[in-house]
Structure formats: C-alpha cells, structure tokens
Design a protein around this motif. Sequence first.
Motif, PDB file in Angstrom:
ATOM      1  N   ARG A   1     111.501  46.718  64.186  1.00 33.79           N
ATOM      2  CA  ARG A   1     111.048  45.330  64.327  1.00 33.79           C
ATOM      3  C   ARG A   1     109.533  45.236  64.166  1.00 33.79           C
TER       4      ARG A   1
ATOM      5  N   ALA B   1     108.575  46.183  71.232  1.00 32.72           N
ATOM      6  CA  ALA B   1     109.552  46.056  70.145  1.00 32.72           C
ATOM      7  C   ALA B   1     109.845  47.435  69.561  1.00 32.72           C
TER       8      ALA B   1
ATOM      9  N   SER C   1     105.156  41.719  71.818  1.00 30.82           N
ATOM     10  CA  SER C   1     106.053  42.877  71.923  1.00 30.82           C
ATOM     11  C   SER C   1     105.912  43.778  70.701  1.00 30.82           C
TER      12      SER C   1
END
Lengths: 321, 153
Positions: free
Chosen positions: A45, A41, B30
């Motif tokens: 974020r 990310a 992520s």
Amino acid sequence: MTQNIQRTASAAHVALNLAVRPAREAEPPMPTLSLPDGPAAPPLRVLAELSSLGREFSEAFESGDPMLVLQAAASRIRTARSQTAQATAQGASATARQELHEQLAALERAIESSKTAGIFDVFVKIGQAIATVAGIVASVAGAAFSGGLSVVGGIACAAALVAGAGSGLMQIMEVAGANIDPGISLAITAALAAISLGAGVAQAGSVAARGAQAAVGAARAAQSAAAIGRGAASITAGAASVLQGAATGIATGFHFDEANHRANATEHSNRRESALDRQTEATDLMRNVLQAYQRITSRISATLSAQNQTTALVVANLARA
Amino acid sequence: MNDANCLQSALREVLAGRLTPADALGVSASAVRGLYAMGVALHERGDFERAASVFRRCVLFDPRSSSYWIALASARLGSSAYDEAGEYYQLAAILTDDPAPLAYAAAAFSRAGQLDRARALAADAAARTRSESDLRPWLDIVESCNPVEGRPS
C-alpha cells in the motif's frame, strides 16, 4: 557492524526506549528505532500511494535535487487540486440529487398526509422541505467554490517550499503572519536540505540547527549558543543558509515562478468554467424544485376545492334535512 | 477565497504545524509510517544507504517527527557520516523535549572530532535528563574522547 535494532509498535519515543546495541569500539551506539503512534500501511500500500505521486516526483527524489522535488510537488499539488475540485463537484452534485429526491418524496408524503391533516400544517411541512432543498443546493455550490482542506494544504506546501527556496524563511513568515512554530518551519526547510546528497548537507544542517536552537527559547538558545560555541545565529540566517546549502544552483535558469503564473492562469480559467457548470447545475436543480412546488401547490388547490365541494354538499344536505 | 488568500491561510496551517507536506501531497499518515517501517527494516539489515534514502522521504513528508530525524541520523551514523548524523540528531532535539537526541548528537560529533561542540551538547543533555544513566553510553563516548585527535581513547 553488529545490528540489534528492535522495532516496536509502542508509542514511546525513540529516546525513551534506549536499548543499546553493543557498541563496537570507537563507534557511537545507535538508539533503538521504534514506530511512532498509529497504524502503519503494509509495503504494497505504501508503494501504491507513493507511486500515485507520479514518476516525475519519484525521479526528482532520486535525483537528490531539492528544487526538482519542489517542482514535482507543486505540479502534483496543482493536479491534485484540479482533481479534488472535480471530485468535489461530482460528489456534491450526486449527494444533492439524492437529498433532493428524498425531500421530494417527503413532499409527496406531505401531500398524502393532507387528506388527514389541517391545511396549515401541510403548508408548514412543504415550506420546511423547500427550505431544506434550497439550503442543500446553496451548500453544494458553496462547497464546490471554496474547496477543501486538502487543497488548502497542498497550496500551502507548495507555497512554503517554493517561497522558502526563493527568498528564505523570513518571506514565508511575513506572508504567513503570526502563529508560526519556528521549530517546525526550520524542520521543513531542513527536510529539503536532507533531500540533497553530499557534503553540503551537514553544513546546511549545522546552520539550521543553530538557527533553530536560537529560536526555541531564551534559556535553551543560550545553552545552544554555548554548546555550539560559534555565537548566536538568527532563525532567518539559519534557514537561508540551509536553503543555500541544500539548493545550490537553484537560481540559475530557474523559471518556476513564471511557469507557475502561467499554470495558475490556466487553472483559474478552468475553475471559472467549472464554476459556471456548477452554477448551471444548481439552477437546474432549483428549477426542478420549483416545478415540484408548483405541482404540489396545484394538488393542494385541487384538494381544497374538493373539500369545499364536499363541505358545500354536506351543508346542502344538512339544509335539505 | 482567491489564490492569495488561500496561500496565506494555508501557509499558516503548515508553518503552525497543523498540516504536514504529506497531507498536502495526498499521502496518508499510515503510508508514511509504513515507509518508515520499511526504512527500519533496511536499517536492521545494515543497508544504511537505502535506509537513509527512505528516511529522507519520511522527513520530507513529516518534518515534525523527531523519530524520523533520529532514524535518518542513525542511518547516516551507520554509514560513518558522523557530522551529518550529529546535525540530524540535533535537529531532532529541537522537535522534542527529550534530551536524548542531544546525547546522540554529542556522541556523533565527538566521533567527528568536534569535541568542544560534543562536550557542550553532552553537558546540556546531562543537565536536562532525569535519568543520566539512560544516556550514559553516549555520554561516555564523549568523555572518553582524546582531546587532541578527537577519537575515543
């Protein structure tokens, strides 16, 4: 110190990508740091996600006190659990309503098709539709009551961390039962040690590493024991020492269990109320379904009556003819 | 499922490695990788203290990743915390079949003056690697150590 750290997006492990920074004399060279598998990310974020953990979590982390981190994590998990339950109920309810509307529309179509299809086929279709709707309502209630994987994981995390800090790894292993990976459980406890700053970390990590090494297999354990040269250490002793080293002073004035129990009681009460709400909602849905079924049945009766009258009329006409 | 059963089954998930603390906290994989990338950027700039702080978060979120432990070790190495770096490298070695972290640990321990431990780990790494030349830079550090002072000669 000269830097030549290359970041790559390859899946290769760091150790497989051994480009070496030119080492200054007397300094061990650093391995290249590469990114693990999967997308990363962007920073904004990342910050957004981490900030969603709350200021309490961030401050606990900055403090370097692993127990504050545990408390913040447990608090976060409880909050997440409550929110997840609400979201699950709302989402499930909306989905159920949507599917119910679709099924009722299917019933309407079944009624329309009764003009051309046999009566038995119509009842079969209606029965299937009713069964589907009832199944949806039941599954919504079941999902809402049982909770999701993230909730389970959250509890697991809090329990593993808190139980580990309180009583050592052995208690965790007793609670959790079989299928425990010693390397992972040691890594988890050592991660707590890593939070803590200061000289205690290396000592705690040392014992953890020895304990874990002893746990990962006989041959490897023998090598580790020789390598460390300080005798074999049990995984339990290793974990306990990690926690002692990492969480010094935790026991003093720590009333997390009591607070946790109170929070659990409150949460349990909230869950019961929420469950009652969902039961009421499910009952309403079922009532709607039954009312629709009654309307459909009466329409079918009317159709049958009309068909009978038509048939009687045709028979009478035939008789007259 | 009541709370006790929930806890018990959930513990199995975490301890069996099927779930990470990041999963439990609602932080995506992520995002953890992104955090790690930020740490690597700090590391590249030579800001080892802040990099270590970031990598500590990474190992908390996913303690199963040997890469995160290696990164934390390297950051501590950059701050000359050799003992600590050696421990983290050794912990990384537990989580992977790759013997390279053992060699890294050996080099860090040799720099910290723990020569017996460093040599044994180096021997272990050399015995398990398929390409000793890959590990040579770290093994050389160990072999060149002065046994008395614990410093490379």
